[in-house]
Structures are given as structure tokens and as C-alpha cells.
Design an enzyme around this catalytic site. Structure first.
Site, PDB file in Angstrom:
ATOM      1  N   PRO A 148       0.822  -1.216   0.000  1.00 36.35           N
ATOM      2  CA  PRO A 148       0.000   0.000   0.000  1.00 36.35           C
ATOM      3  C   PRO A 148       0.856   1.267   0.000  1.00 36.35           C
ATOM      4  CG  PRO A 148      -0.712  -1.546   1.698  1.00 36.35           C
ATOM      5  CD  PRO A 148       0.600  -2.032   1.185  1.00 36.35           C
ATOM      6  N   GLU A 149       0.699   2.067  -1.045  1.00 40.31           N
ATOM      7  CA  GLU A 149       1.327   3.382  -1.102  1.00 40.31           C
ATOM      8  C   GLU A 149       0.191   4.406  -1.020  1.00 40.31           C
ATOM      9  OE1 GLU A 149       4.229   3.666  -4.278  1.00 40.31           O
ATOM     10  OE2 GLU A 149       4.580   1.511  -4.209  1.00 40.31           O
ATOM     11  N   HIS A 197      -4.730 -14.782   9.335  1.00 37.31           N
ATOM     12  CA  HIS A 197      -3.949 -13.553   9.262  1.00 37.31           C
ATOM     13  C   HIS A 197      -4.678 -12.335   9.834  1.00 37.31           C
ATOM     14  CE1 HIS A 197      -2.090 -16.015   5.888  1.00 37.31           C
ATOM     15  NE2 HIS A 197      -1.152 -15.895   6.787  1.00 37.31           N
ATOM     16  N   ARG A 208       2.257 -10.327   6.553  1.00 37.43           N
ATOM     17  CA  ARG A 208       3.659 -10.241   6.990  1.00 37.43           C
ATOM     18  C   ARG A 208       3.851  -9.533   8.333  1.00 37.43           C
ATOM     19  NH1 ARG A 208       6.619  -8.929   1.210  1.00 37.43           N
ATOM     20  NH2 ARG A 208       5.625 -10.622   0.096  1.00 37.43           N
ATOM     21  N   ARG A 212      21.436  16.201  -2.275  1.00 39.04           N
ATOM     22  CA  ARG A 212      21.401  14.740  -2.127  1.00 39.04           C
ATOM     23  C   ARG A 212      22.183  14.095  -3.271  1.00 39.04           C
ATOM     24  NH1 ARG A 212      19.328  14.410   2.877  1.00 39.04           N
ATOM     25  NH2 ARG A 212      19.220  12.194   2.468  1.00 39.04           N
TER      26      ARG A 212
END
Length: 280
Positions: A2-3, A95, A114, A156
Site C-alpha cells: 500500500p502506497e 492472518h 507479513r 542529495r
DNA sequence: TTGGCGTCCTGGAGGC
DNA sequence: TGCCTCCAGGACGCCA
């Protein structure tokens, strides 16, 4: 995974079901979910709270209660928030990590294969600082300008892909949408972030926003675990330009998409549309 | 200060 | 068929 688009889709799906409802019973089945706080303590604190609003910041879901306390949920890799009204096939699911019974008799089930996901209960004065320490600009609001993105990239030396994945720089972009945004902008994922020219930063901003908006419009991308709150699949995976498309022709130029490793993540790009060196 | 790597975690794919 | 190894990746901690 999920983003931002997937979390926003879950938020929009749950909002009309949750807002105004009181949490009647909260069962937290996985002690990892609320670490370091004991799950029983969090569950007891949540019971009786009434939901005032459901928000999102980056990949965080923000459940705001009338008491002004906040439940901050991060789905990480495989977290799912599923709404169930009546008998649910998830009742025996191995789960399930938490079950919230609402005062109208329906359930919100948190499932996470997970077990990376987290729930944190924050006091009213803790949220702003918590998010400010972890999240950079929200890419879909007006304030996310090219200037703001240029500031996030400035100085950066790391690959631009790595900087896009850094939530302190840009909030909500993960591995999938970083690759899709870079393809849209025509920028090689290994280009040092600080070397991007102003027009490239502007193109990257447009690429990020377009990729995220496409994801929201298609209710997210379902590659394996992601589901919307009603259990259905997103369709963004059918629209991917490069992600997961190694050896397939680039939609723009026909060159086979290549896969490399950047920022420790599988990374897909078009070697012709996204040259390693900028055009002279 | 920055960048890279390891860790957590489990299911699925592939090799033998 | 069963076992083993590797891979996937978001956030965070650690180290150079």
C-alpha cells in the site's frame, strides 16, 4: 504494497462506514501490532471512542476520535482494513490481527500477512510532531510545488529513486509509484538527486502527481495482498508503464524495459526514455 | 550529515 | 511430493 493511492482508496471506502460510529469492542490478536505498548491496553483505551474523522497523511491512516485522540495506522507491506457487515469469511482467517466491532453491529477487520503493520494511539498533542518528524511534503496538495520538490532533492548525492522513497522528503511514494513517476518524467532512477535540472524537477513533480492520481482513479494496484475496504482488487497494475514489465516494450518508444536494483529495491525503467546522462 | 545495509516477516516461486 | 533457498519491500536502526 500500500502506497498513497492504496491508502487513500481504503480511507475513502471506510470513511462513510466509520465516521460517527462508536468502537464497541476492540480485539487485538497480534502483540506486534501495537508494540511497544501492550495490545490489551490499547484495545481497552479504544473501546468507547467515537470516530470523528478519517484522514490520511502519506501512507498513514489517521482515525480521529471525538475525544481528540488519534489512532495512527500504517499498513506497511501487506496490511488490509476490511469492512464486514454480517457473517464474514474472514472470521477464521489466520492472518487477522485485529477486529473492531462498531456500534451498528458491523466489523472492521485488520488483516496482515507479513505483520509489519502498526497501530499507535496518540494523544491530541502528539500527532503533529510525530508526523512532522517522519514525513515530507504531501505530493497531491497545492503546496507541493517544483520549488518544494527541488528543496527536497537539493544536496542529495543519492540516486533520485532513493530520495523519492525517503518519506521525510516526499510522503506517500513507494517503490511502484517512484518507478512510474520517473518514467513519466523521463529520468533515470540512478541519477543523483541533486544533479536534476529545474525542468527535470518540474517534470518529476508532474510525474509524481500524475502517477499517484492514476493510482487513486484505479483504486490502487493489486499485485498480491492489497485489497480495498470492501475486499475488491485495484486495477492500477493493468496501467503500469514500467513497474514489473522487464523485457516488455516501452509504451513510448518500444525499447524493452529493463530491471536494475536501486536503493535496495527492484527498479524498472526504459533505457531510451530515461537516459543515464541528461541530454546535452 | 549522509548513504548503504541489515532486520523484521511470511508466502510464493523455483530448483533439486 | 517434499524440502530448501531466494525474493519481495516500508520503516527504522546501525555503522562507516
Amino acid at each position: 504494497m500500500p502506497e498513497l493511492p492504496e491508502v487513500e482508496t481504503v480511507r475513502a471506502g471506510l470513511e462513510p462506514r466509520l465516521v460517527g460510529r462508536r468502537l464497541e469492542r476492540v480485539e487485538i490478536l497480534d502483540p506486534r501490532l501495537t508494540r511497544p505498548v501492550e495490545p490489551a491496553g490499547v484495545a481497552a483505551e479504544l473501546e468507547g471512542e467515537r470516530v470523528a474523522a478519517l484522514g490520511r497523511r502519506g501512507k498513514y491512516l489517521i482515525v480521529r476520535f471525538e475525544s481528540r485522540r488519534v489512532l495512527l495506522i500504517h499498513l506497511r507491506m501487506t496490511g488490509q482494513l476490511l469492512y464486514a457487515n454480517g457473517d464474514s469469511p474472514l472470521a477464521e482467517d489466520a492472518h487477522r490481527r485485529a477486529v473492531v466491532r462498531l456500534d451498528d453491529g458491523s466489523d472492521v477487520i485488520y488483516r496482515d500477512v507479513r505483520r509489519f503493520g502498526t497501530w499507535q494511539l496518540l494523544e491530541p498533542d502528539e500527532l503533529d510532531q510525530y508526523l512532522a518528524e517522519r514525513l515530507g511534503g504531501e505530493p497531491l496538495i497545492r503546496a507541493f510545488t517544483s520549488k518544494r520538490l527541488a528543496e527536497a532533492l537539493a544536496g542529495r548525492r543519492a540516486p533520485v529513486k532513493a530520495v523519492l522513497l525517503d518519506q521525510r522528503r516526499v510522503a506517500g511514494v513507494g517503490n511502484i509509484y517512484a518507478d512510474e513517476a520517473l518514467w513519466r518524467a523521463g529520468i533515470h532512477p540512478l541519477r543523483p538527486a541533486a544533479e536534476l535540472e529545474a525542468d527535470e524537477v518540474a517534470a518529476l513533480r508532474r510525474g509524481i502527481r500524475a502517477a499517484l492520481r492514476a493510482g487513486i482513479a484505479r483504486r490502487g494496484a493489486t499485485l498480491s495482498n492489497y485489497r480495498t475496504s470492501d475486499g475488491s482488487r485495484g486495477t492500477m497494475q493493468e496501467e503500469f508503464k514500467v513497474y514489473g514489465r522487464a523485457c516488455q516494450p516501452c509504451e513510448r518508444c518500444g525499447t524493452p524495459v529493463e530491471k536494475i536494483r536501486a536503493a535496495g529495491r527492484g527498479t524498472w525503467y526504459c533505457p531510451l526514455c530515461q537516459p543515464r546522462s541528461p541530454a546535452p
